[in-house]
Design a protein around this motif. Structure first.
Motif, PDB file in Angstrom:
ATOM      1  N   ALA A  83       0.841  -1.201   0.000  1.00 14.73           N
ATOM      2  CA  ALA A  83       0.000   0.000   0.000  1.00 14.73           C
ATOM      3  C   ALA A  83       0.879   1.255   0.000  1.00 14.73           C
ATOM      4  N   GLN A  84       1.963   1.223   0.772  1.00 15.81           N
ATOM      5  CA  GLN A  84       2.897   2.358   0.791  1.00 15.81           C
ATOM      6  C   GLN A  84       3.552   2.532  -0.584  1.00 15.81           C
ATOM      7  N   GLU A  85       3.921   1.400  -1.187  1.00 16.47           N
ATOM      8  CA  GLU A  85       4.574   1.414  -2.500  1.00 16.47           C
ATOM      9  C   GLU A  85       3.626   1.997  -3.566  1.00 16.47           C
ATOM     10  N   LEU A  86       2.351   1.600  -3.487  1.00 14.86           N
ATOM     11  CA  LEU A  86       1.374   2.101  -4.459  1.00 14.86           C
ATOM     12  C   LEU A  86       1.129   3.598  -4.245  1.00 14.86           C
ATOM     13  N   ALA A  87       1.056   4.026  -2.986  1.00  8.98           N
ATOM     14  CA  ALA A  87       0.869   5.454  -2.701  1.00  8.98           C
ATOM     15  C   ALA A  87       2.052   6.273  -3.219  1.00  8.98           C
ATOM     16  N   ASP A  88       3.265   5.722  -3.107  1.00  7.79           N
ATOM     17  CA  ASP A  88       4.444   6.414  -3.646  1.00  7.79           C
ATOM     18  C   ASP A  88       4.348   6.543  -5.169  1.00  7.79           C
ATOM     19  N   PHE A  89       3.871   5.471  -5.820  1.00  4.75           N
ATOM     20  CA  PHE A  89       3.687   5.508  -7.277  1.00  4.75           C
ATOM     21  C   PHE A  89       2.657   6.573  -7.668  1.00  4.75           C
ATOM     22  N   ILE A  90       1.562   6.661  -6.916  1.00  4.02           N
ATOM     23  CA  ILE A  90       0.534   7.670  -7.214  1.00  4.02           C
ATOM     24  C   ILE A  90       1.166   9.069  -7.166  1.00  4.02           C
ATOM     25  N   ALA A 111      -9.511  -3.640  -5.229  1.00  7.01           N
ATOM     26  CA  ALA A 111     -10.333  -2.906  -4.254  1.00  7.01           C
ATOM     27  C   ALA A 111      -9.719  -3.020  -2.863  1.00  7.01           C
ATOM     28  N   ASN A 112      -9.158  -4.191  -2.558  1.00  7.35           N
ATOM     29  CA  ASN A 112      -8.569  -4.401  -1.227  1.00  7.35           C
ATOM     30  C   ASN A 112      -7.332  -3.531  -1.021  1.00  7.35           C
ATOM     31  N   ILE A 113      -6.493  -3.408  -2.047  1.00  9.59           N
ATOM     32  CA  ILE A 113      -5.302  -2.556  -1.888  1.00  9.59           C
ATOM     33  C   ILE A 113      -5.737  -1.085  -1.827  1.00  9.59           C
ATOM     34  N   ALA A 114      -6.789  -0.720  -2.550  1.00  6.12           N
ATOM     35  CA  ALA A 114      -7.284   0.670  -2.470  1.00  6.12           C
ATOM     36  C   ALA A 114      -7.775   0.979  -1.061  1.00  6.12           C
ATOM     37  N   ALA A 115      -8.490   0.025  -0.443  1.00  5.07           N
ATOM     38  CA  ALA A 115      -8.964   0.223   0.929  1.00  5.07           C
ATOM     39  C   ALA A 115      -7.778   0.363   1.881  1.00  5.07           C
ATOM     40  N   ALA A 116      -6.718  -0.428   1.641  1.00  2.00           N
ATOM     41  CA  ALA A 116      -5.524  -0.334   2.491  1.00  2.00           C
ATOM     42  C   ALA A 116      -4.832   1.022   2.331  1.00  2.00           C
ATOM     43  N   VAL A 117      -4.775   1.534   1.094  1.00  2.14           N
ATOM     44  CA  VAL A 117      -4.178   2.860   0.868  1.00  2.14           C
ATOM     45  C   VAL A 117      -4.998   3.926   1.608  1.00  2.14           C
ATOM     46  N   LEU A 118      -6.332   3.809   1.565  1.00  3.04           N
ATOM     47  CA  LEU A 118      -7.175   4.757   2.304  1.00  3.04           C
ATOM     48  C   LEU A 118      -6.820   4.758   3.791  1.00  3.04           C
ATOM     49  N   LEU A 120      -3.935   3.707   5.221  1.00  2.00           N
ATOM     50  CA  LEU A 120      -2.522   3.922   5.543  1.00  2.00           C
ATOM     51  C   LEU A 120      -1.967   5.229   4.986  1.00  2.00           C
ATOM     52  N   ARG A 121      -2.453   5.636   3.805  1.00  2.00           N
ATOM     53  CA  ARG A 121      -1.958   6.857   3.145  1.00  2.00           C
ATOM     54  C   ARG A 121      -3.150   7.618   2.567  1.00  2.00           C
ATOM     55  N   PRO A 122      -4.056   8.085   3.425  1.00  2.00           N
ATOM     56  CA  PRO A 122      -5.327   8.644   2.936  1.00  2.00           C
ATOM     57  C   PRO A 122      -5.165   9.810   1.975  1.00  2.00           C
ATOM     58  N   ASP A 123      -4.073  10.576   2.097  1.00  2.00           N
ATOM     59  CA  ASP A 123      -3.898  11.728   1.216  1.00  2.00           C
ATOM     60  C   ASP A 123      -3.631  11.331  -0.233  1.00  2.00           C
ATOM     61  N   PRO A 140      -6.393  -1.853  11.588  1.00  2.00           N
ATOM     62  CA  PRO A 140      -5.877  -0.686  10.863  1.00  2.00           C
ATOM     63  C   PRO A 140      -5.515   0.444  11.825  1.00  2.00           C
ATOM     64  N   PRO A 141      -4.583   1.302  11.430  1.00  2.00           N
ATOM     65  CA  PRO A 141      -4.236   2.439  12.273  1.00  2.00           C
ATOM     66  C   PRO A 141      -5.380   3.454  12.305  1.00  2.00           C
ATOM     67  N   ALA A 142      -5.415   4.267  13.352  1.00  2.00           N
ATOM     68  CA  ALA A 142      -6.390   5.367  13.389  1.00  2.00           C
ATOM     69  C   ALA A 142      -6.052   6.328  12.254  1.00  2.00           C
ATOM     70  N   VAL A 143      -7.075   6.742  11.516  1.00  2.00           N
ATOM     71  CA  VAL A 143      -6.837   7.578  10.341  1.00  2.00           C
ATOM     72  C   VAL A 143      -8.000   8.564  10.213  1.00  2.00           C
ATOM     73  N   ASP A 144      -7.741   9.722   9.631  1.00  2.00           N
ATOM     74  CA  ASP A 144      -8.791  10.716   9.445  1.00  2.00           C
ATOM     75  C   ASP A 144      -9.190  10.769   7.978  1.00  2.00           C
ATOM     76  N   LEU A 145     -10.359  10.231   7.677  1.00  2.00           N
ATOM     77  CA  LEU A 145     -10.857  10.230   6.294  1.00  2.00           C
ATOM     78  C   LEU A 145     -11.979  11.254   6.124  1.00  2.00           C
ATOM     79  N   ALA A 146     -11.957  12.290   6.948  1.00  2.00           N
ATOM     80  CA  ALA A 146     -13.064  13.253   7.006  1.00  2.00           C
ATOM     81  C   ALA A 146     -13.572  13.666   5.633  1.00  2.00           C
ATOM     82  N   GLY A 147     -14.820  13.290   5.350  1.00  2.00           N
ATOM     83  CA  GLY A 147     -15.479  13.737   4.129  1.00  2.00           C
ATOM     84  C   GLY A 147     -15.072  13.024   2.857  1.00  2.00           C
ATOM     85  N   LYS A 148     -14.152  12.048   2.952  1.00  2.00           N
ATOM     86  CA  LYS A 148     -13.682  11.382   1.723  1.00  2.00           C
ATOM     87  C   LYS A 148     -14.786  10.462   1.203  1.00  2.00           C
TER      88      LYS A 148
END
Length: 206
Positions: A83-90, A111-118, A120-123, A140-148
């Motif tokens: 998920a971190q690797e994919l977020a870096d690619f994005i 879909a599962n890796i997209a959920a993991a990116v949300l 772990l790396r919501p931005d 999963p870690p606590a994360v702020d997905l406010a309004g996403k």
């Protein structure tokens, strides 16, 4: 449609032909590749810029986005790393192509890796369409997905994704502040015309 390989994933990129639509990050299921979801994208978001990477993990020669130990049991350490690797690619692709944060459209493993990116790396993502998704991380870690905005589309007779698992994913993302719509369709694991109709209507109102 150009295939570019100089970024960290083999992928395809197609520039937008209409302004005002969010770019889409297309994430294939097990055994798919960077071409798999391109026809689908024309039906759900004509005119959007498209970024479609190929998963780097091979299972019996079939590309995936992360390892699993068996059907429905994920290697969560690998999920986190990928998920971190994919977020870096994005981030790389956004810079290379001048894109705003994309909305992920993932099917099954994608879909599962997209959920993991949300989680772990919501931005990295502006939102997500999760077609036949499962909970990718049990803790999963606590994360702020406010309004996403997140659309989860599940199959009522899906033999791979138990209904309660999909509901738990919706609950986890809602609890983190995401605006989640969870739609259950009378279908199995494969995609149906109803998936396209629901997804297109959801993307149109973003």
């Amino acid at each position: 449609m150009n295939a570019m390989t100089e970024l960290s994933f083999i992928h395809r990129f197609k520039p937008a032909t209409e302004s005002g639509r969010p770019p889409l990050l297309l994430l294939h299921g097990t055994g798919g590749n960077e071409d798999d979801l391109l026809p689908l994208s024309n039906m759900i978001a004509p005119g959007s810029a498209l970024l479609s990477p190929r998963g780097k993990v091979l299972e019996g020669g079939m590309p995936r986005f992360f390892r699993r130990l068996q059907e429905g049991v994920f290697d969560e350490e690998d999920v986190r790393r990928r998920a971190q690797e994919l977020a870096d690619f994005i981030a790389q692709a956004r810079e290379a192509y001048g894109l705003s944060a994309p909305v992920a459209v993932g099917f099954s493993n994608g879909a599962n890796i997209a959920a993991a990116v949300l989680q772990l790396r919501p931005d990295a993502l502006a939102g997500a369409v999760l077609l036949r998704a499962m909970v990718p991380l049990q803790d999963p870690p606590a994360v702020d997905l406010a309004g996403k905005p997140v659309l989860i589309v599940s199959g009522a007779s899906d033999p791979i994704v138990p209904a309660e698992n999909a509901k738990r994913l919706a609950s986890l993302l809602t609890g983190a502040g995401a605006v989640v719509r969870h739609q259950m369709l009378p279908t199995g694991h494969g995609l149906s015309q109803a998936d396209l109709t629901v997804t297109r209507a959801w993307i149109d109102q973003l």
